[in-house]
Scaffold this motif. Structure first.
Motif, PDB file in Angstrom:
ATOM      1  N   GLY A 232       3.688   9.587 -17.557  1.00  0.00           N
ATOM      2  CA  GLY A 232       4.600  10.691 -17.297  1.00  0.00           C
ATOM      3  C   GLY A 232       4.949  10.892 -15.839  1.00  0.00           C
ATOM      4  N   ILE A 233       4.515   9.992 -14.968  1.00  0.00           N
ATOM      5  CA  ILE A 233       4.799  10.091 -13.541  1.00  0.00           C
ATOM      6  C   ILE A 233       6.086   9.319 -13.252  1.00  0.00           C
ATOM      7  CG2 ILE A 233       3.985   9.495 -11.221  1.00  0.00           C
ATOM      8  CD1 ILE A 233       2.208  11.575 -12.387  1.00  0.00           C
ATOM      9  N   ASN A 234       6.983   9.939 -12.520  1.00  0.00           N
ATOM     10  CA  ASN A 234       8.189   9.255 -12.079  1.00  0.00           C
ATOM     11  C   ASN A 234       7.779   8.199 -11.060  1.00  0.00           C
ATOM     12  OD1 ASN A 234      10.557   8.468 -10.755  1.00  0.00           O
ATOM     13  ND2 ASN A 234      11.496  10.469 -11.047  1.00  0.00           N
ATOM     14  N   SER A 235       8.186   6.971 -11.261  1.00  0.00           N
ATOM     15  CA  SER A 235       7.748   5.876 -10.387  1.00  0.00           C
ATOM     16  C   SER A 235       8.166   6.089  -8.939  1.00  0.00           C
ATOM     17  CB  SER A 235       8.278   4.533 -10.905  1.00  0.00           C
ATOM     18  OG  SER A 235       9.689   4.546 -10.930  1.00  0.00           O
ATOM     19  N   GLU A 236       9.215   6.851  -8.705  1.00  0.00           N
ATOM     20  CA  GLU A 236       9.663   7.103  -7.331  1.00  0.00           C
ATOM     21  C   GLU A 236       8.704   8.018  -6.567  1.00  0.00           C
ATOM     22  OE1 GLU A 236      13.674   8.481  -7.543  1.00  0.00           O
ATOM     23  OE2 GLU A 236      14.362   6.634  -8.494  1.00  0.00           O
ATOM     24  N   SER A 237       7.830   8.738  -7.275  1.00  0.00           N
ATOM     25  CA  SER A 237       6.893   9.629  -6.592  1.00  0.00           C
ATOM     26  C   SER A 237       5.566   8.945  -6.264  1.00  0.00           C
ATOM     27  CB  SER A 237       6.627  10.883  -7.432  1.00  0.00           C
ATOM     28  OG  SER A 237       5.711  10.610  -8.464  1.00  0.00           O
ATOM     29  N   VAL A 238       5.396   7.687  -6.686  1.00  0.00           N
ATOM     30  CA  VAL A 238       4.141   6.966  -6.459  1.00  0.00           C
ATOM     31  C   VAL A 238       4.129   6.411  -5.033  1.00  0.00           C
ATOM     32  CG1 VAL A 238       2.705   5.029  -7.200  1.00  0.00           C
ATOM     33  CG2 VAL A 238       3.928   6.390  -8.895  1.00  0.00           C
ATOM     34  N   ASN A 239       3.029   6.667  -4.315  1.00  0.00           N
ATOM     35  CA  ASN A 239       2.867   6.204  -2.939  1.00  0.00           C
ATOM     36  C   ASN A 239       1.527   5.479  -2.845  1.00  0.00           C
ATOM     37  OD1 ASN A 239       2.608   5.873  -0.180  1.00  0.00           O
ATOM     38  ND2 ASN A 239       2.652   8.045   0.306  1.00  0.00           N
ATOM     39  N   VAL A 240       1.571   4.195  -2.474  1.00  0.00           N
ATOM     40  CA  VAL A 240       0.359   3.390  -2.320  1.00  0.00           C
ATOM     41  C   VAL A 240       0.333   2.889  -0.886  1.00  0.00           C
ATOM     42  CG1 VAL A 240      -0.901   1.345  -3.115  1.00  0.00           C
ATOM     43  CG2 VAL A 240       0.483   2.657  -4.734  1.00  0.00           C
ATOM     44  N   ARG A 241      -0.817   3.080  -0.201  1.00  0.00           N
ATOM     45  CA  ARG A 241      -0.913   2.627   1.182  1.00  0.00           C
ATOM     46  C   ARG A 241      -2.373   2.339   1.541  1.00  0.00           C
ATOM     47  NH1 ARG A 241      -0.394   8.105   1.254  1.00  0.00           N
ATOM     48  NH2 ARG A 241      -1.799   9.281   2.576  1.00  0.00           N
ATOM     49  N   VAL A 242      -2.557   1.568   2.610  1.00  0.00           N
ATOM     50  CA  VAL A 242      -3.876   1.350   3.192  1.00  0.00           C
ATOM     51  C   VAL A 242      -3.858   2.074   4.532  1.00  0.00           C
ATOM     52  CG1 VAL A 242      -5.499  -0.338   4.129  1.00  0.00           C
ATOM     53  CG2 VAL A 242      -4.236  -0.849   2.036  1.00  0.00           C
ATOM     54  N   GLU A 243      -4.854   2.945   4.716  1.00  0.00           N
ATOM     55  CA  GLU A 243      -4.920   3.768   5.922  1.00  0.00           C
ATOM     56  C   GLU A 243      -6.385   3.912   6.333  1.00  0.00           C
ATOM     57  OE1 GLU A 243      -4.151   8.414   6.334  1.00  0.00           O
ATOM     58  OE2 GLU A 243      -2.297   7.313   5.926  1.00  0.00           O
ATOM     59  N   ASP A 244      -6.698   3.549   7.556  1.00  0.00           N
ATOM     60  CA  ASP A 244      -8.061   3.656   8.078  1.00  0.00           C
ATOM     61  C   ASP A 244      -9.095   2.997   7.164  1.00  0.00           C
ATOM     62  OD1 ASP A 244      -7.158   5.112  10.310  1.00  0.00           O
ATOM     63  OD2 ASP A 244      -7.319   7.002   9.219  1.00  0.00           O
ATOM     64  N   GLY A 245      -8.749   1.828   6.633  1.00  0.00           N
ATOM     65  CA  GLY A 245      -9.680   1.102   5.784  1.00  0.00           C
ATOM     66  C   GLY A 245      -9.810   1.628   4.374  1.00  0.00           C
ATOM     67  N   ASN A 246      -8.905   2.520   3.978  1.00  0.00           N
ATOM     68  CA  ASN A 246      -8.936   3.093   2.627  1.00  0.00           C
ATOM     69  C   ASN A 246      -7.656   2.769   1.872  1.00  0.00           C
ATOM     70  OD1 ASN A 246     -11.451   4.604   2.783  1.00  0.00           O
ATOM     71  ND2 ASN A 246     -10.388   5.857   4.286  1.00  0.00           N
ATOM     72  N   LEU A 247      -7.811   2.448   0.592  1.00  0.00           N
ATOM     73  CA  LEU A 247      -6.663   2.337  -0.302  1.00  0.00           C
ATOM     74  C   LEU A 247      -6.389   3.742  -0.814  1.00  0.00           C
ATOM     75  CD1 LEU A 247      -4.622   0.768  -2.074  1.00  0.00           C
ATOM     76  CD2 LEU A 247      -6.444   0.627  -3.794  1.00  0.00           C
ATOM     77  N   ILE A 248      -5.189   4.233  -0.594  1.00  0.00           N
ATOM     78  CA  ILE A 248      -4.828   5.587  -1.000  1.00  0.00           C
ATOM     79  C   ILE A 248      -3.667   5.513  -1.981  1.00  0.00           C
ATOM     80  CG2 ILE A 248      -3.994   7.838  -0.224  1.00  0.00           C
ATOM     81  CD1 ILE A 248      -5.354   7.188   2.482  1.00  0.00           C
ATOM     82  N   VAL A 249      -3.837   6.183  -3.108  1.00  0.00           N
ATOM     83  CA  VAL A 249      -2.789   6.250  -4.135  1.00  0.00           C
ATOM     84  C   VAL A 249      -2.471   7.725  -4.365  1.00  0.00           C
ATOM     85  CG1 VAL A 249      -2.223   5.781  -6.545  1.00  0.00           C
ATOM     86  CG2 VAL A 249      -3.552   4.123  -5.235  1.00  0.00           C
ATOM     87  N   GLU A 250      -1.201   8.074  -4.237  1.00  0.00           N
ATOM     88  CA  GLU A 250      -0.749   9.445  -4.474  1.00  0.00           C
ATOM     89  C   GLU A 250       0.468   9.409  -5.381  1.00  0.00           C
ATOM     90  OE1 GLU A 250      -1.871  11.821  -0.393  1.00  0.00           O
ATOM     91  OE2 GLU A 250       0.005  10.706  -0.437  1.00  0.00           O
ATOM     92  N   ALA A 251       0.606  10.444  -6.179  1.00  0.00           N
ATOM     93  CA  ALA A 251       1.774  10.583  -7.045  1.00  0.00           C
ATOM     94  C   ALA A 251       1.935  12.055  -7.388  1.00  0.00           C
ATOM     95  CB  ALA A 251       1.617   9.762  -8.317  1.00  0.00           C
TER      96      ALA A 251
END
Length: 139
Positions: free
Chosen positions: A53-72
């Motif tokens: 049910g998540i709109n794919s345009e709101s998904v944010n995946v990044r690597v920051e300070d040695g961490n994999l971060i996933v937000e939606a």
């Protein structure tokens, strides 16, 4: 129309209703983080996140300070004023997960794919981190 439950109570005054309200208030982390699986194979790591049910345009995946971060973000539906919601168990708002990147994970070539409500993030292992088989010659 009033719905009667088996115990003779209506959904408005049932113990179940009060339990659901309490449960939802006590479990904000359950609503704020998508369920995840992390799988390692010889080639790399696969992170799977449930995001139905998540709109794919709101998904944010990044690597920051040695961490994999996933937000939606899942937006709450806008109901008309004459609608009464009897039960709401879906999580709305921003969801976030963060994982420390494995030491043998490559920051190059990270891939992400979103299909059928599941986000997969694939992180390759560098060539030197992959096990290699050495053939032994017998004379």
């Amino acid at each position: 129309m009033e719905v009667l439950m088996r115990n003779g109570l209506t959904p408005d005054n049932s113990l179940l209703r009060y339990w659901n309200v309490l449960w939802n208030e006590l479990e904000p982390a359950r609503r704020a983080a998508p369920a995840a699986e992390v799988v390692e194979d010889p080639d790399g790591y696969h992170f799977y996140f449930e995001m139905a049910g998540i709109n794919s345009e709101s998904v944010n995946v990044r690597v920051e300070d040695g961490n994999l971060i996933v937000e939606a973000e899942r937006k709450r539906p806008e109901w008309s004023k004459d609608v009464e919601v009897h039960l709401s168990e879906r999580a709305y708002g921003t969801m976030r997960r963060a994982f420390t990147m494995p030491e043998d994970a490559s920051h190059e070539g990270i891939k992400a794919a979103y299909k059928d409500g599941v986000l997969e993030v694939m992180i390759a292992k560098p060539a030197q981190a992959k096990p290699i088989k050495i053939e032994v010659n017998y004379n």
